[in-house]
Write a protein that holds these residues in place. Structure first.
Motif, PDB file in Angstrom:
ATOM      1  N   SER A  75       0.837  -1.196   0.000  1.00  0.00           N
ATOM      2  CA  SER A  75       0.000   0.000   0.000  1.00  0.00           C
ATOM      3  C   SER A  75       0.879   1.255   0.000  1.00  0.00           C
ATOM      4  O   SER A  75       0.629   2.206  -0.737  1.00  0.00           O
ATOM      5  CB  SER A  75      -0.913  -0.014   1.224  1.00  0.00           C
ATOM      6  OG  SER A  75      -1.695   1.139   1.281  1.00  0.00           O
ATOM      7  N   LEU A  76       1.935   1.235   0.795  1.00  0.00           N
ATOM      8  CA  LEU A  76       2.886   2.346   0.837  1.00  0.00           C
ATOM      9  C   LEU A  76       3.615   2.479  -0.505  1.00  0.00           C
ATOM     10  O   LEU A  76       3.816   3.580  -1.017  1.00  0.00           O
ATOM     11  CB  LEU A  76       3.886   2.139   1.969  1.00  0.00           C
ATOM     12  CG  LEU A  76       4.996   3.168   2.086  1.00  0.00           C
ATOM     13  CD1 LEU A  76       4.421   4.535   2.434  1.00  0.00           C
ATOM     14  CD2 LEU A  76       5.989   2.736   3.146  1.00  0.00           C
ATOM     15  N   LYS A  79       1.562   4.428  -2.990  1.00  0.00           N
ATOM     16  CA  LYS A  79       1.549   5.873  -2.721  1.00  0.00           C
ATOM     17  C   LYS A  79       2.857   6.515  -3.165  1.00  0.00           C
ATOM     18  O   LYS A  79       2.864   7.545  -3.845  1.00  0.00           O
ATOM     19  CB  LYS A  79       1.342   6.131  -1.228  1.00  0.00           C
ATOM     20  CG  LYS A  79      -0.025   5.788  -0.738  1.00  0.00           C
ATOM     21  CD  LYS A  79      -0.075   5.955   0.768  1.00  0.00           C
ATOM     22  CE  LYS A  79      -1.312   5.288   1.309  1.00  0.00           C
ATOM     23  NZ  LYS A  79      -1.264   5.107   2.728  1.00  0.00           N
ATOM     24  N   ARG A 151      -6.698   4.400  -1.662  1.00  0.00           N
ATOM     25  CA  ARG A 151      -7.191   4.546  -0.293  1.00  0.00           C
ATOM     26  C   ARG A 151      -8.039   3.341   0.120  1.00  0.00           C
ATOM     27  O   ARG A 151      -8.019   2.942   1.281  1.00  0.00           O
ATOM     28  CB  ARG A 151      -7.991   5.842  -0.166  1.00  0.00           C
ATOM     29  CG  ARG A 151      -7.096   7.061  -0.206  1.00  0.00           C
ATOM     30  CD  ARG A 151      -7.888   8.324  -0.034  1.00  0.00           C
ATOM     31  NE  ARG A 151      -7.013   9.482  -0.015  1.00  0.00           N
ATOM     32  CZ  ARG A 151      -7.345  10.664  -0.482  1.00  0.00           C
ATOM     33  NH1 ARG A 151      -8.543  10.860  -0.999  1.00  0.00           N
ATOM     34  NH2 ARG A 151      -6.501  11.665  -0.421  1.00  0.00           N
ATOM     35  N   ASP A 154      -5.560   0.633   0.914  1.00  0.00           N
ATOM     36  CA  ASP A 154      -4.912   0.983   2.171  1.00  0.00           C
ATOM     37  C   ASP A 154      -5.821   0.679   3.365  1.00  0.00           C
ATOM     38  O   ASP A 154      -5.395   0.061   4.341  1.00  0.00           O
ATOM     39  CB  ASP A 154      -4.534   2.471   2.160  1.00  0.00           C
ATOM     40  CG  ASP A 154      -3.625   2.847   3.309  1.00  0.00           C
ATOM     41  OD1 ASP A 154      -2.614   2.144   3.523  1.00  0.00           O
ATOM     42  OD2 ASP A 154      -3.926   3.841   4.002  1.00  0.00           O
ATOM     43  N   LYS A 158      -5.355  -2.343   6.264  1.00  0.00           N
ATOM     44  CA  LYS A 158      -5.260  -1.892   7.660  1.00  0.00           C
ATOM     45  C   LYS A 158      -6.412  -2.405   8.515  1.00  0.00           C
ATOM     46  O   LYS A 158      -6.515  -2.080   9.688  1.00  0.00           O
ATOM     47  CB  LYS A 158      -5.188  -0.367   7.718  1.00  0.00           C
ATOM     48  CG  LYS A 158      -3.849   0.152   7.239  1.00  0.00           C
ATOM     49  CD  LYS A 158      -3.770   1.652   7.279  1.00  0.00           C
ATOM     50  CE  LYS A 158      -2.386   2.121   6.843  1.00  0.00           C
ATOM     51  NZ  LYS A 158      -2.327   3.564   6.645  1.00  0.00           N
TER      52      LYS A 158
END
Length: 198
Positions: A75-76, A79, A151, A154, A158
């Motif tokens: 996910s990071l 981005k 998003r 992400d 999470k």
């Protein structure tokens, strides 16, 4: 905080294993008159107003280790890849972290011509970093995710429930599931659940 000037982002925790590479990046950045931003987590990047501002960094270098959970660092990765226009390097403690399935998903979004690791010679790592800082190239990926899709991924990794995500985006559950299915298709997976098991 950093104005409009592009800079080099180094994302990850500094350790004895990473210390030399951190210094090489800092040295090469100084030679190219670029600022270097070091961050251990997203909260340290306060200057970012949006989770997916494209083209903010001329280069991003991401450090991953055995303790990092793949879906979270993926996910990071999405981005940072967007913010550096595809000019992203990965430094990994062990190449086994980059198995064929993971590499296939990552290559959908970035060419990944280099994956740095501790077994590489310092001069070679320095050369790669210099080359990447010198000639940041806009990489055309096979597929791209919208800001909302990033998003959604992400939030999913999470642990946000579907109801929480639908409420957050102010959309129906049906629309959220449609977005999740689109995300999975773009990742080359049957569902986002498969991302957790990679």
């Amino acid at each position: 905080m950093f104005g409009r000037e592009k800079c080099v982002l180094v994302f990850g925790e500094q350790s004895i294993l990473h210390c030399g590479v951190f210094r090489l990046i800092e040295f090469e950045s100084l030679l190219k008159c670029k600022k270097t931003v070091f961050a251990k987590d997203l909260s340290q990047l306060e200057h970012r107003q949006s989770a997916c501002r494209e083209g903010w960094y001329s280069l991003a270098v991401m450090f991953i280790s055995h303790k990092d959970f793949f879906p979270l660092w993926f996910s990071l990765f999405l981005k940072l890849n967007a913010e550096a226009n595809g000019n992203l390097l990965i430094f990994t403690d062990g190449l086994e972290l980059m198995n064929a399935e993971r590499r296939a998903i990552l290559k959908r979004f970035n060419v990944l011509d280099y994956v740095l690791h501790p077994g590489m010679a310092g001069a070679y790592i320095s050369h790669i970093i210099s080359e990447k800082i010198d000639k940041p190239v806009l990489r055309k990926s096979r597929c791209s995710l919208s800001c909302r899709e990033m998003r959604i991924i992400d939030g999913y990794v999470k642990g946000m429930s579907a109801a929480q995500q639908a409420s957050f985006f102010n959309i129906s559950l049906k629309t959220l599931y449609h977005h999740r299915k689109n995300c999975a298709n773009k990742l080359g997976l049957r569902s986002l659940k498969a991302l957790i098991h990679l």
